[in-house]
Motif scaffolding. Structure first.
Motif, PDB file in Angstrom:
ATOM      1  N   PHE A   1      -1.462  -6.811  -6.429  1.00 34.15           N
ATOM      2  CA  PHE A   1      -1.317  -7.688  -5.270  1.00 34.15           C
ATOM      3  C   PHE A   1      -1.838  -7.030  -3.993  1.00 34.15           C
ATOM      4  N   ARG A   2      -1.794  -5.690  -3.948  1.00 34.84           N
ATOM      5  CA  ARG A   2      -2.357  -5.021  -2.769  1.00 34.84           C
ATOM      6  C   ARG A   2      -3.834  -5.441  -2.580  1.00 34.84           C
ATOM      7  N   TYR A   3      -4.537  -5.656  -3.698  1.00 35.50           N
ATOM      8  CA  TYR A   3      -5.950  -6.047  -3.600  1.00 35.50           C
ATOM      9  C   TYR A   3      -6.134  -7.559  -3.596  1.00 35.50           C
TER      10      TYR A   3
ATOM     11  N   TRP B   1       0.817  -1.218   0.000  1.00 36.62           N
ATOM     12  CA  TRP B   1       0.000   0.000   0.000  1.00 36.62           C
ATOM     13  C   TRP B   1       0.852   1.270   0.000  1.00 36.62           C
ATOM     14  N   GLU B   2       2.144   1.137   0.337  1.00 38.85           N
ATOM     15  CA  GLU B   2       2.975   2.342   0.447  1.00 38.85           C
ATOM     16  C   GLU B   2       3.389   2.927  -0.891  1.00 38.85           C
ATOM     17  N   CYS B   3       3.103   2.210  -1.979  1.00 39.82           N
ATOM     18  CA  CYS B   3       3.507   2.697  -3.318  1.00 39.82           C
ATOM     19  C   CYS B   3       2.870   4.061  -3.595  1.00 39.82           C
TER      20      CYS B   3
ATOM     21  N   LYS C   1      10.620   4.226  -2.214  1.00 38.36           N
ATOM     22  CA  LYS C   1      10.002   3.855  -0.946  1.00 38.36           C
ATOM     23  C   LYS C   1      10.507   2.501  -0.454  1.00 38.36           C
ATOM     24  N   SER C   2      11.568   1.997  -1.075  1.00 38.32           N
ATOM     25  CA  SER C   2      12.196   0.725  -0.672  1.00 38.32           C
ATOM     26  C   SER C   2      11.207  -0.444  -0.684  1.00 38.32           C
ATOM     27  N   LEU C   3      10.304  -0.435  -1.661  1.00 43.02           N
ATOM     28  CA  LEU C   3       9.366  -1.555  -1.802  1.00 43.02           C
ATOM     29  C   LEU C   3       9.967  -2.611  -2.730  1.00 43.02           C
ATOM     30  N   ASN C   4       9.299  -3.759  -2.786  1.00 45.34           N
ATOM     31  CA  ASN C   4       9.817  -4.873  -3.569  1.00 45.34           C
ATOM     32  C   ASN C   4       8.729  -5.370  -4.541  1.00 45.34           C
ATOM     33  N   PRO C   5       8.575  -4.658  -5.674  1.00 42.55           N
ATOM     34  CA  PRO C   5       7.535  -5.082  -6.618  1.00 42.55           C
ATOM     35  C   PRO C   5       7.768  -6.495  -7.146  1.00 42.55           C
ATOM     36  N   THR C   6       9.024  -6.929  -7.254  1.00 37.91           N
ATOM     37  CA  THR C   6       9.269  -8.289  -7.752  1.00 37.91           C
ATOM     38  C   THR C   6       8.607  -9.310  -6.828  1.00 37.91           C
ATOM     39  N   TRP C   7       8.705  -9.096  -5.531  1.00 36.81           N
ATOM     40  CA  TRP C   7       8.037  -9.980  -4.567  1.00 36.81           C
ATOM     41  C   TRP C   7       6.520  -9.977  -4.809  1.00 36.81           C
ATOM     42  N   GLY C   8       5.957  -8.797  -5.085  1.00 43.45           N
ATOM     43  CA  GLY C   8       4.520  -8.719  -5.353  1.00 43.45           C
ATOM     44  C   GLY C   8       4.143  -9.531  -6.593  1.00 43.45           C
ATOM     45  N   ILE C   9       4.994  -9.442  -7.626  1.00 43.22           N
ATOM     46  CA  ILE C   9       4.706 -10.171  -8.871  1.00 43.22           C
ATOM     47  C   ILE C   9       4.788 -11.680  -8.619  1.00 43.22           C
ATOM     48  N   MET C  10       5.827 -12.101  -7.857  1.00 41.54           N
ATOM     49  CA  MET C  10       5.956 -13.540  -7.555  1.00 41.54           C
ATOM     50  C   MET C  10       4.764 -14.010  -6.702  1.00 41.54           C
TER      51      MET C  10
ATOM     52  N   ALA D   1       8.809   5.229 -11.104  1.00 41.00           N
ATOM     53  CA  ALA D   1      10.257   4.986 -11.224  1.00 41.00           C
ATOM     54  C   ALA D   1      10.563   3.522 -11.509  1.00 41.00           C
ATOM     55  N   CYS D   2       9.811   2.614 -10.897  1.00 46.62           N
ATOM     56  CA  CYS D   2      10.090   1.180 -11.085  1.00 46.62           C
ATOM     57  C   CYS D   2       9.795   0.741 -12.509  1.00 46.62           C
ATOM     58  N   THR D   3       8.658   1.141 -13.035  1.00 46.53           N
ATOM     59  CA  THR D   3       8.278   0.716 -14.383  1.00 46.53           C
ATOM     60  C   THR D   3       9.248   1.288 -15.414  1.00 46.53           C
ATOM     61  N   SER D   4       9.663   2.530 -15.212  1.00 48.62           N
ATOM     62  CA  SER D   4      10.629   3.136 -16.126  1.00 48.62           C
ATOM     63  C   SER D   4      11.981   2.428 -16.081  1.00 48.62           C
ATOM     64  N   SER D   5      12.294   1.739 -14.980  1.00 43.58           N
ATOM     65  CA  SER D   5      13.594   1.068 -14.823  1.00 43.58           C
ATOM     66  C   SER D   5      13.557  -0.395 -15.247  1.00 43.58           C
ATOM     67  N   CYS D   6      12.401  -0.875 -15.703  1.00 42.21           N
ATOM     68  CA  CYS D   6      12.201  -2.315 -15.891  1.00 42.21           C
ATOM     69  C   CYS D   6      12.581  -2.763 -17.316  1.00 42.21           C
ATOM     70  N   PRO D   7      13.578  -3.638 -17.462  1.00 45.26           N
ATOM     71  CA  PRO D   7      13.968  -4.102 -18.800  1.00 45.26           C
ATOM     72  C   PRO D   7      12.827  -4.805 -19.541  1.00 45.26           C
ATOM     73  N   ALA D   8      11.946  -5.483 -18.820  1.00 50.10           N
ATOM     74  CA  ALA D   8      10.820  -6.141 -19.498  1.00 50.10           C
ATOM     75  C   ALA D   8       9.888  -5.092 -20.104  1.00 50.10           C
ATOM     76  N   PHE D   9       9.774  -3.948 -19.464  1.00 48.63           N
ATOM     77  CA  PHE D   9       8.969  -2.839 -19.992  1.00 48.63           C
ATOM     78  C   PHE D   9       9.685  -2.180 -21.176  1.00 48.63           C
ATOM     79  N   TRP D  10      11.028  -2.065 -21.077  1.00 55.09           N
ATOM     80  CA  TRP D  10      11.774  -1.512 -22.218  1.00 55.09           C
ATOM     81  C   TRP D  10      11.539  -2.389 -23.444  1.00 55.09           C
ATOM     82  N   ASP D  11      11.496  -3.697 -23.201  1.00 51.37           N
ATOM     83  CA  ASP D  11      11.358  -4.654 -24.295  1.00 51.37           C
ATOM     84  C   ASP D  11       9.940  -4.631 -24.892  1.00 51.37           C
TER      85      ASP D  11
END
Ligand code: FES
Length: 233
Positions: free
Chosen positions: A174-176, A143-145, A213-222, A150-160
Motif C-alpha cells: 500500500f505504501r506504493y 513508510w515507517e515500517c 512502530k505503532s503502525l496499522n497494517p490492517t488499515w493498509g490491507i483494507m 513482528a506483525c507477520t509472526s503475530s498474524c493468525p492468518a499467517f499461522w494458518d
C-alpha cells in the motif's frame, strides 16, 4: 541490581530439541533487553546467537518474543518487565540458531508485491517527482515500517497458511499503491488479489498490537481491498 533472563536455545542439526538457559546477571537500571543479551554474550556465553545492529529501533533486526510478545529487544526496557525475563525467537519463522530466525521467506513475500514505484507514462526526468503535502500525507503510517517481521509472526492468518503474504508485505504494497505517482496496481493485482493476498486477512488486529512502530497494517490491507474493488481489478 541483578536480573534473571530465561533464554531459548536451539541449534538445529546439533540439538535434538530446544531448551532454555537461565542467566542471572548484573544490570544497570536503564538497560534494555538487548543490553542484557549483549552482556550475556560478551561475559557469560559467547555462543548465544541473536541479531542486532542499530540499537535504536531503526534496523528491525532485534525483533524477538519477550515474555510472550514480539518486541524490539533494543527498545524494551528491563525495568518495564517484572520477574524473570523470558526471551524466545519470533514464532512461525524457522529457527536458525537460538534467537535468530530465517527471515528469507518474509523478504521473499516482500519482493512479490514489487516494493518500488511503477510508472510507465511519466516522462523521464533527472529531478524528483514532487507530490503535494496532501498527496504525501496519504503515505504516513506506511513508510515507517522497519520490516522487523513482528506483525507477520503475530498474524493468525499467517499461522494458518504460511504462504499468506502477511501484514508487513501488504502494508508495504500500500505504501506504493497509495502513492499518487505510482501506476502499478494492475501489475501487482495478480498477487494482491490472489488466494495468498489481501482477502486472507481476518481483521484480527494482532499485527497492530505487535508493531513496535505503532503502525496499522490492517488499515493498509483494507485500503488495498478498497483500491482493488474501486478500480474493479
Ligand atoms: S537493533 Fe536495530 S531495531 Fe533493534
Amino acid at each position: 541490581m541483578q536480573r534473571t533472563l530465561r533464554v531459548f536455545r536451539f541449534q538445529p542439526g546439533k540439538d535434538e530439541k530446544p531448551h532454555y538457559d537461565e542467566f542471572t546477571i548484573e544490570v544497570q537500571p536503564a538497560w534494555t533487553v538487548l543490553d542484557a543479551l549483549n552482556a550475556i554474550k560478551w561475559h557469560h556465553d559467547g555462543t548465544l546467537t541473536f541479531r542486532r545492529s542499530c540499537r535504536h529501533g531503526i534496523c528491525g533486526s532485534c525483533a524477538m518474543m519477550i515474555n510472550g510478545k514480539n518486541e524490539l529487544a533494543c527498545e524494551k526496557q528491563l525495568k518495564t518487565i517484572k520477574g524473570v525475563v523470558v526471551v524466545e525467537p519470533m514464532k512461525e519463522y524457522a529457527v536458525l540458531r537460538d534467537l535468530m530466525v530465517d527471515m528469507e521467506p518474509f523478504f521473499e513475500k516482500l519482493r512479490l508485491v514489487k516494493p518500488w514505484l511503477i510508472n510507465h507514462t511519466a516522462p523521464p526526468t533527472d529531478k524528483e517527482r514532487l507530490q503535494s503535502p496532501e498527496e504525501r500525507k496519504i503515505l504516513d503510517g506506511t513508510w515507517e515500517c522497519i520490516l522487523c517481521g513482528a506483525c507477520t509472526s503475530s498474524c493468525p492468518a499467517f499461522w494458518d497458511n504460511e504462504s499468506f503474504l502477511g501484514p508487513a508485505a501488504l502494508l508495504r504494497a500500500f505504501r506504493y499503491v497509495g502513492d499518487t505517482r505510482d501506476e502499478g496496481l494492475s501489475e501487482r493485482a495478480d498477487i494482491l488479489d490472489s488466494k495468498i493476498g489481501v482477502w486472507r486477512c481476518h481483521s484480527i488486529f494482532n499485527c497492530v498490537e505487535a508493531c513496535p512502530k505503532s503502525l496499522n497494517p490492517t488499515w493498509g490491507i483494507m485500503s488495498l481491498r478498497n483500491k482493488l474493488l474501486r478500480e474493479k481489478i
